[in-house]
Design a protein around this motif. Structure first.
Motif, PDB file in Angstrom:
ATOM      1  N   GLY A 110       0.746  -0.999   0.071  1.00 39.61           N
ATOM      2  CA  GLY A 110      -0.167  -0.079   0.003  1.00 39.61           C
ATOM      3  C   GLY A 110       0.941   1.253   0.104  1.00 39.61           C
ATOM      4  N   TYR A 111       1.995   1.269  -0.247  1.00 40.37           N
ATOM      5  CA  TYR A 111       2.841   2.444  -0.168  1.00 40.37           C
ATOM      6  C   TYR A 111       3.759   2.455  -1.499  1.00 40.37           C
ATOM      7  CZ  TYR A 111       2.090   3.056   4.685  1.00 40.37           C
ATOM      8  OH  TYR A 111       1.423   3.252   6.053  1.00 40.37           O
ATOM      9  N   ASN A 112       4.239   3.745  -1.861  1.00 41.92           N
ATOM     10  CA  ASN A 112       5.058   3.797  -3.026  1.00 41.92           C
ATOM     11  C   ASN A 112       6.556   4.141  -2.868  1.00 41.92           C
ATOM     12  OD1 ASN A 112       5.414   6.815  -2.909  1.00 41.92           O
ATOM     13  ND2 ASN A 112       3.452   6.929  -3.574  1.00 41.92           N
ATOM     14  N   ALA A 113       7.500   4.145  -3.706  1.00 43.68           N
ATOM     15  CA  ALA A 113       8.936   4.174  -3.284  1.00 43.68           C
ATOM     16  C   ALA A 113       9.137   5.661  -2.876  1.00 43.68           C
ATOM     17  CB  ALA A 113       9.700   4.069  -4.650  1.00 43.68           C
ATOM     18  N   LEU A 114       8.536   6.627  -3.144  1.00 46.13           N
ATOM     19  CA  LEU A 114       8.778   7.976  -2.408  1.00 46.13           C
ATOM     20  C   LEU A 114       8.172   8.018  -1.178  1.00 46.13           C
ATOM     21  CD1 LEU A 114       9.958  10.707  -3.399  1.00 46.13           C
ATOM     22  CD2 LEU A 114       7.637  11.515  -3.867  1.00 46.13           C
ATOM     23  N   GLU A 115       6.914   7.334  -0.645  1.00 45.53           N
ATOM     24  CA  GLU A 115       6.639   7.176   0.652  1.00 45.53           C
ATOM     25  C   GLU A 115       7.511   6.497   1.390  1.00 45.53           C
ATOM     26  OE1 GLU A 115       1.970   7.607  -0.069  1.00 45.53           O
ATOM     27  OE2 GLU A 115       2.760   5.770  -0.344  1.00 45.53           O
ATOM     28  N   LEU A 116       8.276   5.426   0.980  1.00 42.12           N
ATOM     29  CA  LEU A 116       9.162   4.445   1.707  1.00 42.12           C
ATOM     30  C   LEU A 116      10.338   5.357   1.940  1.00 42.12           C
ATOM     31  CD1 LEU A 116       8.988   1.108  -0.192  1.00 42.12           C
ATOM     32  CD2 LEU A 116       7.957   1.648   1.758  1.00 42.12           C
ATOM     33  N   LEU A 117      10.792   6.228   0.980  1.00 43.51           N
ATOM     34  CA  LEU A 117      12.118   7.011   1.332  1.00 43.51           C
ATOM     35  C   LEU A 117      11.831   7.959   2.372  1.00 43.51           C
ATOM     36  CD1 LEU A 117      13.430   7.557  -2.243  1.00 43.51           C
ATOM     37  CD2 LEU A 117      14.160   5.983  -0.547  1.00 43.51           C
ATOM     38  N   GLN A 118      10.533   8.475   2.493  1.00 45.57           N
ATOM     39  CA  GLN A 118       9.996   9.282   3.550  1.00 45.57           C
ATOM     40  C   GLN A 118      10.350   8.991   4.953  1.00 45.57           C
ATOM     41  OE1 GLN A 118       6.250  10.498   1.992  1.00 45.57           O
ATOM     42  NE2 GLN A 118       6.671  12.537   1.362  1.00 45.57           N
ATOM     43  N   ARG A 119      10.030   7.603   4.890  1.00 48.46           N
ATOM     44  CA  ARG A 119      10.207   6.936   6.090  1.00 48.46           C
ATOM     45  C   ARG A 119      11.435   6.196   6.308  1.00 48.46           C
ATOM     46  NH1 ARG A 119       5.275   7.585   4.190  1.00 48.46           N
ATOM     47  NH2 ARG A 119       3.357   7.664   5.576  1.00 48.46           N
ATOM     48  N   SER A 120      12.481   6.361   5.617  1.00 45.14           N
ATOM     49  CA  SER A 120      13.812   5.587   5.679  1.00 45.14           C
ATOM     50  C   SER A 120      14.581   6.508   6.503  1.00 45.14           C
ATOM     51  CB  SER A 120      14.400   5.449   4.338  1.00 45.14           C
ATOM     52  OG  SER A 120      13.554   4.644   3.520  1.00 45.14           O
TER      53      SER A 120
END
Length: 285
Positions: free
Chosen positions: A137-147
């Motif tokens: 349910g997430y995209n790569a940009l959202e994953l980077l925001q949480r990395s």
């Protein structure tokens, strides 16, 4: 060294040292230190990235910056965000900062408990997306925001250790501008992302143009076939020439190789200038 030089250092060196202050603390949950929490320091407008770090194995962190007003944000994919406005006039110890655990579905919590989400490998920090609650349910940009160590601003700009990192997919650099990169990463679903490798230390693997390390997104399946990104811009300038810009990016991937091509057009003008500045098509393959 003459007397004037010595006097200068005696007067101004303490002032220079005082202008640099430190923020430190310890991040915990249920009386246990949390490692790999992301600590981000923004300016008071919350638009500019100032500094960042991650907590160590027992939850401790330290950030150094100049005197001033800031916004400190602490985030972790398994916990609710914590933030505080800070006016720095001297070193500050925030003591123990307790994060509240997020509520996920039971099956997601079980997966998280059995497998590593983050691990350190040589000079890389690895985010195992498929072991985390963010695997669906997430995209790569959202994953980077949480990395950890990564900051993504409101316009999709990505910073790593005060610089612009090289972004790669399966080890291949993406030659995309900021707006195109934002769109491309937003189209990569977390279901197809195996892990994200974050390297904030320059090495021979990274190009000299990279000022902020590198981020390598490893996909479960390499992209196959054609994909494209089309972008266009129109800016109406009162009492001046309008700006038109556009472009198309084409990608093709197969089991053994991939190719990339980009065509851009920019019809611009110097603001206030008497004549428009017209730039022809630019092609990158």
């Amino acid at each position: 060294m003459n007397c004037k030089t010595i006097t200068f250092f005696l007067i101004f060196l303490p002032m220079l040292l005082v202008s640099q202050v430190k923020i430190n603390g310890r991040i915990t949950s249920n009386n246990t230190g949390l490692k790999f929490a992301n600590i981000t320091l923004l300016d008071s407008t919350e638009k500019t990235f100032i500094n960042g770090t991650v907590s160590d194995s027992i939850g401790r962190f330290e950030i150094e910056t100049k005197l001033g007003s800031y916004k400190l944000i602490i985030s972790h994919i398994s916990y609710e965000n914590w933030s505080q406005n800070i006016q720095l006039t001297q070193n500050i110890n925030l003591g123990e900062i307790v994060l509240t655990e997020k509520e996920y579905e039971l099956n997601e919590v079980v997966v998280e408990g059995k497998k590593l989400i983050f691990e350190r490998e040589m000079n890389k920090l690895i985010f195992h997306v498929q072991n985390s609650p963010l695997k669906d349910g997430y995209n790569a940009l959202e994953l980077l925001q949480r990395s950890p160590k990564v900051f993504v601003n409101g316009n999709g700009g990505i910073s790593l250790k005060n610089g612009s990192p090289t972004i790669s997919i399966n080890g291949r650099k993406l030659n995309l501008r900021a707006g195109e990169l934002d769109i491309y990463l937003s189209g990569l679903n977390s279901e197809n992302i195996e892990k994200i490798e974050i390297q904030d230390i320059r090495s021979a693997e990274l190009e000299a143009s990279s000022t902020g390390g590198g981020i390598n997104i490893i996909l479960k399946k390499a992209p196959k076939g054609f994909s494209s990104i089309i972008n266009s811009t129109f800016i109406n300038r009162e009492n001046d020439y309008d700006k038109y810009a556009g472009g198309i990016s084409l990608n093709f991937g197969s089991n053994k190789w991939s190719s990339y091509a980009k065509i851009n057009y920019d019809d611009n003008s110097d603001l206030g200038g008497p004549l428009p500045l017209r730039r022809p098509f630019s092609i990158l393959v």
